[in-house]
Design a protein around this motif. Structure first.
Motif, PDB file in Angstrom:
ATOM      1  N   GLY A  27       0.807  -1.212   0.000  1.00  0.00           N
ATOM      2  CA  GLY A  27       0.000   0.000   0.000  1.00  0.00           C
ATOM      3  C   GLY A  27       0.840   1.262   0.000  1.00  0.00           C
ATOM      4  N   ALA A  28       0.313   2.313  -0.661  1.00  0.00           N
ATOM      5  CA  ALA A  28       1.004   3.592  -0.726  1.00  0.00           C
ATOM      6  C   ALA A  28       0.737   4.390   0.538  1.00  0.00           C
ATOM      7  CB  ALA A  28       0.515   4.363  -1.956  1.00  0.00           C
ATOM      8  N   PRO A  29       1.701   5.187   0.986  1.00  0.00           N
ATOM      9  CA  PRO A  29       1.480   6.045   2.154  1.00  0.00           C
ATOM     10  C   PRO A  29       0.303   6.985   1.915  1.00  0.00           C
ATOM     11  CG  PRO A  29       3.806   5.947   1.609  1.00  0.00           C
ATOM     12  CD  PRO A  29       3.076   5.290   0.477  1.00  0.00           C
ATOM     13  N   ALA A  30      -0.575   7.066   2.899  1.00  0.00           N
ATOM     14  CA  ALA A  30      -1.770   7.894   2.748  1.00  0.00           C
ATOM     15  C   ALA A  30      -2.280   8.295   4.123  1.00  0.00           C
ATOM     16  CB  ALA A  30      -2.858   7.137   1.976  1.00  0.00           C
ATOM     17  N   GLY A  31      -3.111   9.336   4.153  1.00  0.00           N
ATOM     18  CA  GLY A  31      -3.735   9.767   5.393  1.00  0.00           C
ATOM     19  C   GLY A  31      -3.127  11.045   5.933  1.00  0.00           C
ATOM     20  N   THR A  32      -3.638  11.479   7.067  1.00  0.00           N
ATOM     21  CA  THR A  32      -3.195  12.720   7.696  1.00  0.00           C
ATOM     22  C   THR A  32      -1.952  12.473   8.545  1.00  0.00           C
ATOM     23  OG1 THR A  32      -5.449  13.593   7.752  1.00  0.00           O
ATOM     24  CG2 THR A  32      -3.851  14.594   9.240  1.00  0.00           C
ATOM     25  N   LEU A  33      -0.923  13.267   8.332  1.00  0.00           N
ATOM     26  CA  LEU A  33       0.334  13.169   9.070  1.00  0.00           C
ATOM     27  C   LEU A  33       0.362  14.294  10.095  1.00  0.00           C
ATOM     28  CD1 LEU A  33       3.137  11.716   9.216  1.00  0.00           C
ATOM     29  CD2 LEU A  33       3.980  13.529   7.701  1.00  0.00           C
ATOM     30  N   LYS A  34       0.166  13.936  11.363  1.00  0.00           N
ATOM     31  CA  LYS A  34       0.109  14.926  12.443  1.00  0.00           C
ATOM     32  C   LYS A  34       1.465  14.998  13.128  1.00  0.00           C
ATOM     33  CE  LYS A  34      -2.586  16.385  16.465  1.00  0.00           C
ATOM     34  NZ  LYS A  34      -3.706  16.052  17.390  1.00  0.00           N
ATOM     35  N   VAL A  35       2.092  16.171  13.058  1.00  0.00           N
ATOM     36  CA  VAL A  35       3.455  16.352  13.562  1.00  0.00           C
ATOM     37  C   VAL A  35       3.530  17.628  14.390  1.00  0.00           C
ATOM     38  CG1 VAL A  35       5.879  16.677  12.909  1.00  0.00           C
ATOM     39  CG2 VAL A  35       4.429  15.152  11.570  1.00  0.00           C
ATOM     40  N   SER A  36       4.306  17.580  15.468  1.00  0.00           N
ATOM     41  CA  SER A  36       4.599  18.763  16.269  1.00  0.00           C
ATOM     42  C   SER A  36       6.054  19.158  16.046  1.00  0.00           C
ATOM     43  CB  SER A  36       4.358  18.486  17.758  1.00  0.00           C
ATOM     44  OG  SER A  36       4.806  19.568  18.559  1.00  0.00           O
ATOM     45  N   VAL A  37       6.285  20.464  15.811  1.00  0.00           N
ATOM     46  CA  VAL A  37       7.642  20.951  15.576  1.00  0.00           C
ATOM     47  C   VAL A  37       7.709  22.403  16.027  1.00  0.00           C
ATOM     48  CG1 VAL A  37       7.090  21.598  13.190  1.00  0.00           C
ATOM     49  CG2 VAL A  37       9.470  21.205  13.834  1.00  0.00           C
ATOM     50  N   PRO A  38       8.821  22.830  16.642  1.00  0.00           N
ATOM     51  CA  PRO A  38       8.940  24.232  17.046  1.00  0.00           C
ATOM     52  C   PRO A  38       8.794  25.182  15.870  1.00  0.00           C
ATOM     53  CG  PRO A  38      10.658  22.910  18.077  1.00  0.00           C
ATOM     54  CD  PRO A  38       9.979  22.025  17.068  1.00  0.00           C
ATOM     55  N   MET A  39       8.246  26.377  16.150  1.00  0.00           N
ATOM     56  CA  MET A  39       7.931  27.330  15.093  1.00  0.00           C
ATOM     57  C   MET A  39       9.129  27.669  14.219  1.00  0.00           C
ATOM     58  SD  MET A  39       5.719  29.342  13.589  1.00  0.00           S
ATOM     59  CE  MET A  39       4.330  29.547  14.719  1.00  0.00           C
ATOM     60  N   PRO A  69      12.172  31.665  20.623  1.00  0.00           N
ATOM     61  CA  PRO A  69      13.440  31.948  19.941  1.00  0.00           C
ATOM     62  C   PRO A  69      13.293  32.801  18.686  1.00  0.00           C
ATOM     63  CG  PRO A  69      13.302  29.629  20.551  1.00  0.00           C
ATOM     64  CD  PRO A  69      11.950  30.215  20.791  1.00  0.00           C
ATOM     65  N   GLY A  70      12.159  32.697  17.999  1.00  0.00           N
ATOM     66  CA  GLY A  70      11.968  33.483  16.776  1.00  0.00           C
ATOM     67  C   GLY A  70      12.043  34.982  17.034  1.00  0.00           C
ATOM     68  N   PRO A  71      11.204  35.524  17.934  1.00  0.00           N
ATOM     69  CA  PRO A  71      11.300  36.950  18.253  1.00  0.00           C
ATOM     70  C   PRO A  71      12.641  37.337  18.865  1.00  0.00           C
ATOM     71  CG  PRO A  71       9.185  36.074  18.946  1.00  0.00           C
ATOM     72  CD  PRO A  71      10.022  34.901  18.528  1.00  0.00           C
ATOM     73  N   MET A  72      13.259  36.422  19.631  1.00  0.00           N
ATOM     74  CA  MET A  72      14.575  36.716  20.193  1.00  0.00           C
ATOM     75  C   MET A  72      15.604  36.926  19.086  1.00  0.00           C
ATOM     76  SD  MET A  72      14.908  34.071  23.402  1.00  0.00           S
ATOM     77  CE  MET A  72      16.625  34.543  23.695  1.00  0.00           C
ATOM     78  N   THR A  73      15.539  36.088  18.063  1.00  0.00           N
ATOM     79  CA  THR A  73      16.464  36.229  16.938  1.00  0.00           C
ATOM     80  C   THR A  73      16.265  37.562  16.243  1.00  0.00           C
ATOM     81  OG1 THR A  73      16.406  33.820  16.609  1.00  0.00           O
ATOM     82  CG2 THR A  73      17.255  35.163  14.796  1.00  0.00           C
ATOM     83  N   GLU A  74      14.996  37.919  16.013  1.00  0.00           N
ATOM     84  CA  GLU A  74      14.707  39.188  15.341  1.00  0.00           C
ATOM     85  C   GLU A  74      15.163  40.373  16.186  1.00  0.00           C
ATOM     86  OE1 GLU A  74      13.695  41.785  12.463  1.00  0.00           O
ATOM     87  OE2 GLU A  74      13.821  39.607  12.330  1.00  0.00           O
ATOM     88  N   ALA A  75      14.993  40.283  17.516  1.00  0.00           N
ATOM     89  CA  ALA A  75      15.443  41.352  18.397  1.00  0.00           C
ATOM     90  C   ALA A  75      16.958  41.522  18.338  1.00  0.00           C
ATOM     91  CB  ALA A  75      14.999  41.065  19.830  1.00  0.00           C
ATOM     92  N   ALA A  76      17.657  40.387  18.236  1.00  0.00           N
ATOM     93  CA  ALA A  76      19.110  40.470  18.110  1.00  0.00           C
ATOM     94  C   ALA A  76      19.505  41.112  16.787  1.00  0.00           C
ATOM     95  CB  ALA A  76      19.719  39.073  18.230  1.00  0.00           C
ATOM     96  N   VAL A  77      18.824  40.762  15.697  1.00  0.00           N
ATOM     97  CA  VAL A  77      19.109  41.353  14.390  1.00  0.00           C
ATOM     98  C   VAL A  77      18.874  42.871  14.432  1.00  0.00           C
ATOM     99  CG1 VAL A  77      18.354  41.465  11.979  1.00  0.00           C
ATOM    100  CG2 VAL A  77      18.628  39.243  13.105  1.00  0.00           C
ATOM    101  N   GLN A  78      17.871  43.301  15.211  1.00  0.00           N
ATOM    102  CA  GLN A  78      17.551  44.726  15.319  1.00  0.00           C
ATOM    103  C   GLN A  78      18.519  45.490  16.220  1.00  0.00           C
ATOM    104  OE1 GLN A  78      15.287  46.260  13.461  1.00  0.00           O
ATOM    105  NE2 GLN A  78      14.842  44.291  12.490  1.00  0.00           N
ATOM    106  N   GLY A  79      19.498  44.783  16.803  1.00  0.00           N
ATOM    107  CA  GLY A  79      20.515  45.459  17.584  1.00  0.00           C
ATOM    108  C   GLY A  79      20.139  45.756  19.015  1.00  0.00           C
ATOM    109  N   LEU A  80      19.219  44.964  19.593  1.00  0.00           N
ATOM    110  CA  LEU A  80      18.765  45.230  20.949  1.00  0.00           C
ATOM    111  C   LEU A  80      19.646  44.609  22.021  1.00  0.00           C
ATOM    112  CD1 LEU A  80      14.894  44.859  20.519  1.00  0.00           C
ATOM    113  CD2 LEU A  80      16.336  46.890  20.289  1.00  0.00           C
ATOM    114  N   PRO A 125      20.369  26.423  14.880  1.00  0.00           N
ATOM    115  CA  PRO A 125      19.393  26.464  13.789  1.00  0.00           C
ATOM    116  C   PRO A 125      18.661  27.802  13.686  1.00  0.00           C
ATOM    117  CG  PRO A 125      19.204  24.411  14.989  1.00  0.00           C
ATOM    118  CD  PRO A 125      20.137  25.278  15.779  1.00  0.00           C
ATOM    119  N   ASP A 126      18.461  28.478  14.832  1.00  0.00           N
ATOM    120  CA  ASP A 126      17.747  29.754  14.816  1.00  0.00           C
ATOM    121  C   ASP A 126      18.585  30.870  14.200  1.00  0.00           C
ATOM    122  OD1 ASP A 126      15.410  28.793  16.140  1.00  0.00           O
ATOM    123  OD2 ASP A 126      16.478  28.866  18.047  1.00  0.00           O
ATOM    124  N   VAL A 127      19.902  30.817  14.379  1.00  0.00           N
ATOM    125  CA  VAL A 127      20.738  31.947  13.966  1.00  0.00           C
ATOM    126  C   VAL A 127      21.595  31.664  12.738  1.00  0.00           C
ATOM    127  CG1 VAL A 127      20.817  32.802  16.316  1.00  0.00           C
ATOM    128  CG2 VAL A 127      22.623  31.264  15.543  1.00  0.00           C
TER     129      VAL A 127
END
Length: 309
Positions: free
Chosen positions: A88-100, A226-237, A245-247
């Motif tokens: 059988g071929a892979p099918a159906g809903t793939l439910k995954v959790s991953v950081p933003m 981590p996403g907003p933290m990275t952007e804050a660092a880019v903005q020179g704060l 992986p974030d930077v």
């Protein structure tokens, strides 16, 4: 002979403490789980559970029966999965959790080719920075770090989770050069407050020789992701302690620079988590193989390493 469905309904209900949790794990309704267990009890001629409105507990006979069949059930399901792996071929809903940030930057770009290869798979992803319970919440897989492994859940390491100190070139310009992690105490810090404990994380850095030193960043900006933290660092704060992986894209483009390049904090591994308690559906099996291969292809394990060399 007893059916596999009845046996699995009993074992998962015992392991997870209820029919509803077992139903989410197996993919049936609570009523179907209850019916399967009742049929098993009738066929065996013994009561396996004490039932009330608040709790489900094993009887003495149920305890003995669980110990007798638990390992055999897992082995039987694995044998069935191995035998039918190519069916059988892979099918159906793939439910995954991953950081933003990890999901947006590295996992989502993998999806076009994956969905082209497996057109019958549907994507249901939750992008959030929290530890999920794969079994009770019905996830096929999760990607992240630091998960506590519940029974039947395994972790496949994908890359190191190394934390490094970064800041924008504009923030660093004209400031005294950092010699050791303790010097970070004189600079503004962009820090993260834990959603679980409410505390601000203070990292201890290490170098190639095994020396360790705290990084006492003073909190000037407090964020919860981590996403907003990275952007804050880019903005020179200020200075931020963030996972590679974030930077990495910002270090490669020059919008961030790494401070103290010989020092890093080891936060374990970025891993792929999935359950082995029941036979893996084809959709989950091919997803696991695909992610592992993509991480190898892009050399993320090497590129995410913050350790010298």
């Amino acid at each position: 002979m007893e059916t596999l469905a009845n046996l699995e309904s009993f074992v998962r209900s015992a392991e997870l403490g209820g029919f509803s949790a077992a139903a989410r794990h197996i993919g049936l309704t609570p009523a179907a789980i209850s019916r399967n267990v009742a049929l098993l009890e009738r066929n065996l001629g013994v009561r396996l559970f004490h039932r009330n409105t608040r709790k489900l507990t094993l009887t003495e006979a149920g305890e003995r029966f669980l110990q007798s069949i638990r390992g055999n059930l897992d082995a039987l399901q694995s044998a069935i999965a191995d035998t039918s792996a190519d069916q059988g071929a892979p099918a159906g809903t793939l439910k995954v959790s991953v950081p933003m940030s990890l999901g947006t930057r590295y996992l989502l770009p993998m999806l076009p080719a994956f969905l082209h290869r497996y057109p019958d798979v549907r994507i249901d992803w939750q992008l959030e920075s929290r530890q999920v319970d794969l079994v009770t919440e019905g996830f096929d897989a999760a990607i992240g770090g630091g998960f506590e492994l519940s029974p039947g859940v395994v972790a496949r390491p994908l890359a190191p989770a190394h934390i490094v100190a970064v800041a924008s070139p504009s923030y660093v310009k004209g400031r005294k050069k950092l010699v050791s992690p303790e010097d970070l105490g004189e600079w503004d810090g962009i820090v993260m407050r834990s959603s679980n404990s409410g505390r601000i994380r203070i990292w201890t850095l290490r170098d190639a020789r095994g020396n360790e030193a705290p990084a006492p960043i003073k909190a000037r900006v407090i964020l919860n992701d981590p996403g907003p933290m990275t952007e804050a660092a880019v903005q020179g704060l200020g200075v931020a302690m963030l996972a590679m992986p974030d930077v990495l894209p910002h270090l490669e483009s020059g919008s961030l620079v790494r401070l103290l390049p010989h020092w890093y904090a080891d936060a374990g591994s970025i891993s792929l988590y999935y359950s082995t308690r029941m036979s893996l559906p084809a959709k989950t099996r091919v997803f696991i193989d695909y992610v592992i291969e993509e991480f190898r292809h892009h050399r993320y394990a090497e590129r995410f390493a913050g350790s010298p060399g």
